[in-house]
Design a protein around this motif. Sequence first.
Motif, PDB file in Angstrom:
ATOM      1  N   GLU A 137       0.825  -1.209   0.000  1.00  0.00           N
ATOM      2  CA  GLU A 137       0.000   0.000   0.000  1.00  0.00           C
ATOM      3  C   GLU A 137       0.855   1.253   0.000  1.00  0.00           C
ATOM      4  OE1 GLU A 137      -2.922   0.138   3.108  1.00  0.00           O
ATOM      5  OE2 GLU A 137      -3.804  -1.725   2.360  1.00  0.00           O
ATOM      6  N   SER A 138       1.906   1.251   0.867  1.00  0.00           N
ATOM      7  CA  SER A 138       2.760   2.451   0.936  1.00  0.00           C
ATOM      8  C   SER A 138       3.525   2.624  -0.365  1.00  0.00           C
ATOM      9  CB  SER A 138       3.709   2.368   2.122  1.00  0.00           C
ATOM     10  OG  SER A 138       4.792   1.527   1.836  1.00  0.00           O
ATOM     11  N   LEU A 139       3.876   1.483  -1.010  1.00  0.00           N
ATOM     12  CA  LEU A 139       4.571   1.566  -2.299  1.00  0.00           C
ATOM     13  C   LEU A 139       3.683   2.208  -3.357  1.00  0.00           C
ATOM     14  CD1 LEU A 139       7.279   0.458  -3.652  1.00  0.00           C
ATOM     15  CD2 LEU A 139       5.749  -1.168  -4.718  1.00  0.00           C
ATOM     16  N   ALA A 140       2.397   1.821  -3.358  1.00  0.00           N
ATOM     17  CA  ALA A 140       1.458   2.408  -4.326  1.00  0.00           C
ATOM     18  C   ALA A 140       1.374   3.911  -4.144  1.00  0.00           C
ATOM     19  CB  ALA A 140       0.083   1.779  -4.150  1.00  0.00           C
ATOM     20  N   LEU A 141       1.325   4.332  -2.865  1.00  0.00           N
ATOM     21  CA  LEU A 141       1.280   5.769  -2.586  1.00  0.00           C
ATOM     22  C   LEU A 141       2.522   6.475  -3.112  1.00  0.00           C
ATOM     23  CD1 LEU A 141      -0.217   6.025   1.001  1.00  0.00           C
ATOM     24  CD2 LEU A 141      -1.225   6.774  -1.147  1.00  0.00           C
ATOM     25  N   THR A 142       3.713   5.862  -2.835  1.00  0.00           N
ATOM     26  CA  THR A 142       4.947   6.525  -3.288  1.00  0.00           C
ATOM     27  C   THR A 142       5.022   6.576  -4.808  1.00  0.00           C
ATOM     28  OG1 THR A 142       6.066   4.430  -2.945  1.00  0.00           O
ATOM     29  CG2 THR A 142       6.460   6.138  -1.317  1.00  0.00           C
ATOM     30  N   ILE A 143       4.550   5.527  -5.498  1.00  0.00           N
ATOM     31  CA  ILE A 143       4.592   5.557  -6.966  1.00  0.00           C
ATOM     32  C   ILE A 143       3.726   6.692  -7.487  1.00  0.00           C
ATOM     33  CG2 ILE A 143       3.874   4.323  -9.037  1.00  0.00           C
ATOM     34  CD1 ILE A 143       4.796   1.759  -7.710  1.00  0.00           C
ATOM     35  N   LYS A 144       2.532   6.834  -6.908  1.00  0.00           N
ATOM     36  CA  LYS A 144       1.643   7.926  -7.326  1.00  0.00           C
ATOM     37  C   LYS A 144       2.298   9.281  -7.064  1.00  0.00           C
ATOM     38  CE  LYS A 144      -2.280   6.633  -9.105  1.00  0.00           C
ATOM     39  NZ  LYS A 144      -2.738   7.204 -10.361  1.00  0.00           N
ATOM     40  N   GLN A 145       2.931   9.375  -5.866  1.00  0.00           N
ATOM     41  CA  GLN A 145       3.572  10.638  -5.477  1.00  0.00           C
ATOM     42  C   GLN A 145       4.697  10.992  -6.446  1.00  0.00           C
ATOM     43  OE1 GLN A 145       5.502  10.367  -1.696  1.00  0.00           O
ATOM     44  NE2 GLN A 145       6.460  12.358  -1.946  1.00  0.00           N
ATOM     45  N   ILE A 146       5.492   9.967  -6.809  1.00  0.00           N
ATOM     46  CA  ILE A 146       6.605  10.198  -7.735  1.00  0.00           C
ATOM     47  C   ILE A 146       6.092  10.696  -9.072  1.00  0.00           C
ATOM     48  CG2 ILE A 146       8.288   8.977  -9.150  1.00  0.00           C
ATOM     49  CD1 ILE A 146       8.843   7.258  -6.662  1.00  0.00           C
ATOM     50  N   GLN A 147       5.011  10.039  -9.557  1.00  0.00           N
ATOM     51  CA  GLN A 147       4.477  10.411 -10.863  1.00  0.00           C
ATOM     52  C   GLN A 147       4.021  11.869 -10.869  1.00  0.00           C
ATOM     53  OE1 GLN A 147       0.684   9.217 -11.727  1.00  0.00           O
ATOM     54  NE2 GLN A 147       0.852   9.472 -13.954  1.00  0.00           N
ATOM     55  N   LYS A 148       3.472  12.304  -9.720  1.00  0.00           N
ATOM     56  CA  LYS A 148       2.983  13.670  -9.633  1.00  0.00           C
ATOM     57  C   LYS A 148       4.135  14.662  -9.477  1.00  0.00           C
ATOM     58  CE  LYS A 148      -1.309  13.834  -7.450  1.00  0.00           C
ATOM     59  NZ  LYS A 148      -1.960  13.845  -6.135  1.00  0.00           N
ATOM     60  N   ASP A 149       5.030  14.384  -8.478  1.00  0.00           N
ATOM     61  CA  ASP A 149       6.065  15.362  -8.120  1.00  0.00           C
ATOM     62  C   ASP A 149       7.151  15.488  -9.181  1.00  0.00           C
ATOM     63  OD1 ASP A 149       4.619  15.584  -5.897  1.00  0.00           O
ATOM     64  OD2 ASP A 149       6.066  14.698  -4.516  1.00  0.00           O
ATOM     65  N   TYR A 150       7.551  14.352  -9.746  1.00  0.00           N
ATOM     66  CA  TYR A 150       8.706  14.385 -10.652  1.00  0.00           C
ATOM     67  C   TYR A 150       8.277  14.406 -12.114  1.00  0.00           C
ATOM     68  CZ  TYR A 150      11.434  13.600  -6.513  1.00  0.00           C
ATOM     69  OH  TYR A 150      12.002  13.743  -5.284  1.00  0.00           O
ATOM     70  N   ASN A 151       6.939  14.368 -12.342  1.00  0.00           N
ATOM     71  CA  ASN A 151       6.417  14.608 -13.683  1.00  0.00           C
ATOM     72  C   ASN A 151       6.977  13.616 -14.697  1.00  0.00           C
ATOM     73  OD1 ASN A 151       4.841  15.857 -15.455  1.00  0.00           O
ATOM     74  ND2 ASN A 151       6.212  17.592 -15.839  1.00  0.00           N
ATOM     75  N   CYS A 152       6.849  12.311 -14.395  1.00  0.00           N
ATOM     76  CA  CYS A 152       7.419  11.332 -15.313  1.00  0.00           C
ATOM     77  C   CYS A 152       6.410  10.210 -15.586  1.00  0.00           C
ATOM     78  CB  CYS A 152       8.703  10.760 -14.747  1.00  0.00           C
ATOM     79  SG  CYS A 152       8.561  10.223 -13.068  1.00  0.00           S
ATOM     80  N   THR A 153       6.700   9.460 -16.633  1.00  0.00           N
ATOM     81  CA  THR A 153       5.860   8.320 -17.011  1.00  0.00           C
ATOM     82  C   THR A 153       6.371   7.083 -16.285  1.00  0.00           C
ATOM     83  OG1 THR A 153       5.884   9.336 -19.172  1.00  0.00           O
ATOM     84  CG2 THR A 153       4.844   7.195 -18.996  1.00  0.00           C
ATOM     85  N   ILE A 154       5.459   6.232 -15.841  1.00  0.00           N
ATOM     86  CA  ILE A 154       5.880   5.014 -15.151  1.00  0.00           C
ATOM     87  C   ILE A 154       5.321   3.803 -15.874  1.00  0.00           C
ATOM     88  CG2 ILE A 154       5.610   3.674 -13.053  1.00  0.00           C
ATOM     89  CD1 ILE A 154       5.775   6.352 -11.551  1.00  0.00           C
ATOM     90  N   PHE A 155       6.191   2.847 -16.118  1.00  0.00           N
ATOM     91  CA  PHE A 155       5.851   1.648 -16.877  1.00  0.00           C
ATOM     92  C   PHE A 155       6.228   0.473 -15.995  1.00  0.00           C
ATOM     93  CE2 PHE A 155       7.121  -0.793 -20.994  1.00  0.00           C
ATOM     94  CZ  PHE A 155       6.030  -1.607 -20.832  1.00  0.00           C
ATOM     95  N   LEU A 156       5.251  -0.344 -15.600  1.00  0.00           N
ATOM     96  CA  LEU A 156       5.591  -1.388 -14.623  1.00  0.00           C
ATOM     97  C   LEU A 156       5.024  -2.748 -14.981  1.00  0.00           C
ATOM     98  CD1 LEU A 156       2.909  -1.830 -12.539  1.00  0.00           C
ATOM     99  CD2 LEU A 156       3.684   0.372 -11.772  1.00  0.00           C
ATOM    100  N   VAL A 157       5.766  -3.761 -14.514  1.00  0.00           N
ATOM    101  CA  VAL A 157       5.303  -5.145 -14.593  1.00  0.00           C
ATOM    102  C   VAL A 157       4.912  -5.549 -13.192  1.00  0.00           C
ATOM    103  CG1 VAL A 157       6.229  -7.464 -14.610  1.00  0.00           C
ATOM    104  CG2 VAL A 157       6.552  -6.040 -16.570  1.00  0.00           C
ATOM    105  N   GLU A 158       3.768  -6.219 -13.009  1.00  0.00           N
ATOM    106  CA  GLU A 158       3.400  -6.576 -11.646  1.00  0.00           C
ATOM    107  C   GLU A 158       2.503  -7.800 -11.628  1.00  0.00           C
ATOM    108  OE1 GLU A 158       4.651  -5.325  -8.683  1.00  0.00           O
ATOM    109  OE2 GLU A 158       3.595  -7.180  -8.277  1.00  0.00           O
TER     110      GLU A 158
END
Lengths: 364, 482
Positions: free
Chosen positions: B417-438
């Motif tokens: 859960e905390s990882l999901a939050l940080t990924i969302k935060q990163i996408q917002k703050d650092y303005n980048c695209t995220i491509f993931l396998v899960e």
Amino acid sequence: MNKLLKQTRYSWNHFKLYFKRIAKHPFFPILVLGFFLILLQVIGSTGLIRPSLLNFISPVLIRFMVALGFMLLLGYAGLASLGTAGFMGLGSYLIGYLYQTMGMPSELAFLIGIATALVLGVLVGFISLRVEGMYLAIVTLGLGEILKNFFVNSPLTGASNGMRLFDGIKILGIFSSTSQVYNPVYYLIVILMILSMVWILNIINSPTGRAMLSIKNSTSAAQAMGISIMKYRLSAFLMATLFAVTAGMLQMIRTTTSYPNSWGIDLSLNVLAAVVIGGTKNIWGVLIGTFIVFGLKDIVLSRIPFFQTYNNAHLMFSGILIIVVVMFYPGGVVKLFSDLLKIIKNVSKKISASWKEYRYGKEL
Amino acid sequence: MVKNYSSHRKVLLERNISSLLYQIELAESYITVAEKQLTEKMNRRIENYKSNHQDELLQSYYATLTNSSIIKEMTEDAYKDLDNKLYWKKRAIKTSFERKYKSKEDQEQHQEKLNKRMMDAELKVDLKKKALLRKYDSRNITDDQMILNKKSYEEKLAAANQAISVYENQQKLILDQKMTKIKLQLETKKNKLSKKLSVKNAHMEQLLNDPKSKLRFSEDIMNETSILKIDHLTMQFGGLKAVDDLSFEVKKGEVFGLIGPNGAGKTTVFNCITQFYKPPFGNIYYRNSVNDILLLNDFKVHNVIKQGIVRTFQNVELIWELSILDNMLVGAHSLYRSTFFTHSFQTFGFKREEAILKAKAEKILSDLDLIAYKDFYPVGLPYGILKKIELARTLMTNPNLIILDEPAAGLNDSETESLALTIKQIQKDYNCTIFLVEHDMGLVMNICDTICAISFGKKLAIGTPKEIQSNKLVQEAYLGGE
């Protein structure tokens, strides 16, 4: 009166703080070591220390330089090379040939030797660094053997009789090797050793050192972070060859003789042993390891009757040490010191606590 | 690299320009730093000077005091020390007494002994106190002498104050001179840099307007909004086709998920994008920060990061022999402009660069709540923290595209859960695209904007999480057909 005392102590405390700030600098112990080594020779030249003892120090320091380069290669880049002795021999014969046979000035010969080391390092590195681990060791072992056989058979190197500089050699007009007792070349060796220690320390604490370590730990992570594997492996290999060739030249300048049999595989293995015993990631560990492998035989063990009767028993000693270190102390002998310090601290803490309990009762 | 020559030149130029801007900024900020350092040094020197005078002054000051006042000043600390010692001494006496006579009857019998020893200790301390008193009381200073002493003290004080003020003025003058010198130097440097900058800017404009340097790939090869296009990608190991004719596009600024059962070839796709594998068929196009379209197949593995693509690994690939902060600096390796030569001499420029990148690393670590682990080594840290550190390491280069290989593998529910939050935060703050396998479907459905499902290297479906959930092919691949 206490206040007054505190006030007068102010300037002394100020000095102590200043000294502590200097002593924290990583170069401080290196400079202290260099100062101590030079002081030893200066005292020795007055006749207070026996020359037999002092003459054992400079070969150890020369091998320490080689081991420093090897430490960068093994401990940081994660590569093992067994051609070290070959490169050392090459350096010693090269300066001898250029100085005596070609009649070049010694300083120019020294510089040409360094340039050759760089060219050779790049050539050998590009060919042999495509293989990893044990295979690199085999390739460089072959190279070392080729070089040794060349020294034995070529007329350029004096074949199996070795090479001898009949008039000695003089560098920069000060460091001459004409007098064998209290050789002034010793100062040159100490200066170059200090410079190489500082250089290695700088490289270790920089992105280059970090890049080498990350290649050793995980090649894929290193590549993903933008580290070119070939570039950093090559630079480590280059530095190791440079140090080996320079040390070989220094050896020739000091002793003025060079025999092909002294550049065999056993020297390469001994350098490897020194680095492994001392600690593969610490320059002070390497210093201790070099002293154990190369210096202990002449300075300490030759005074013990057992080692006097059995001449080669010291090899056994270092062999046992390698086994012990690899099995129980992968960090090297230098880790032993820090561990001992920790143990002493813990024990003294326990003793003082129990003494307090004994003397003042349980409720503290 | 040769094929993308013009684009590569553009990227290099852009880098040059940004580094020049950076240097100008540094030169401006260096003035305040230098002023701070110099004033600190000056203050230290002045304090040292003052303390030298104080030593002399104190002695003459004590000569002016009367006996009673000097006793007050001098004996306060000494009395405290003595009382403290007495307390411990009494405790020691009591414990040794209790050790000797264990039963209560014995203790009562020998109570007198204890009392006597206590009294002895107190008496000794009293004697010491009296000796102290006598020492200061025995001073004989006549009134005339006292007046003389006071006079000489005042004279000395005035002289010292004057000397100190003169010294201070001197030091301040020196500081001003130094500062004007530094300012002059920095201004000349700034002028030089801005000249260079104008040249580079002109060059850049020329490049942009030059018809010869037009892109190798026309704009219509890829949608304007997409950052990555995988075009008929095929990868085979021997006879096995791990990826079979796969193609999709990733939009800019979204979180894109790639899912599929075990062995579907997801990690192979990642390794093809970051060029760990060189795919035999198929192209991978990427739009970089200068809005040029690049063919990633042309790049070497270690050059991919310079275009703004960073990846993490399925098993945590941190550098185990380096501390967390150093690991972050390894992540910034492609940003270093210093070379082997400057590293050997530890030049001032290199140290400044290192300090700036360290500050950046600390900022990122504190953004992700990892600053407490700064000086730790990765060995022995919990797995969730290690995953987060690897994520933080990717942010060091300001990437456009972050590729995460199974970020939630091996994590428990709260960590996920905390990882999901940080990924969302990163996408917002650092303005980048995220491509993931899960594999964790909860995480994927929670954070992804678009999902692509593959099985045995072939594409099954692509769409929003809801569409994928209701897709029959995907259900079949995961749960098995009828």
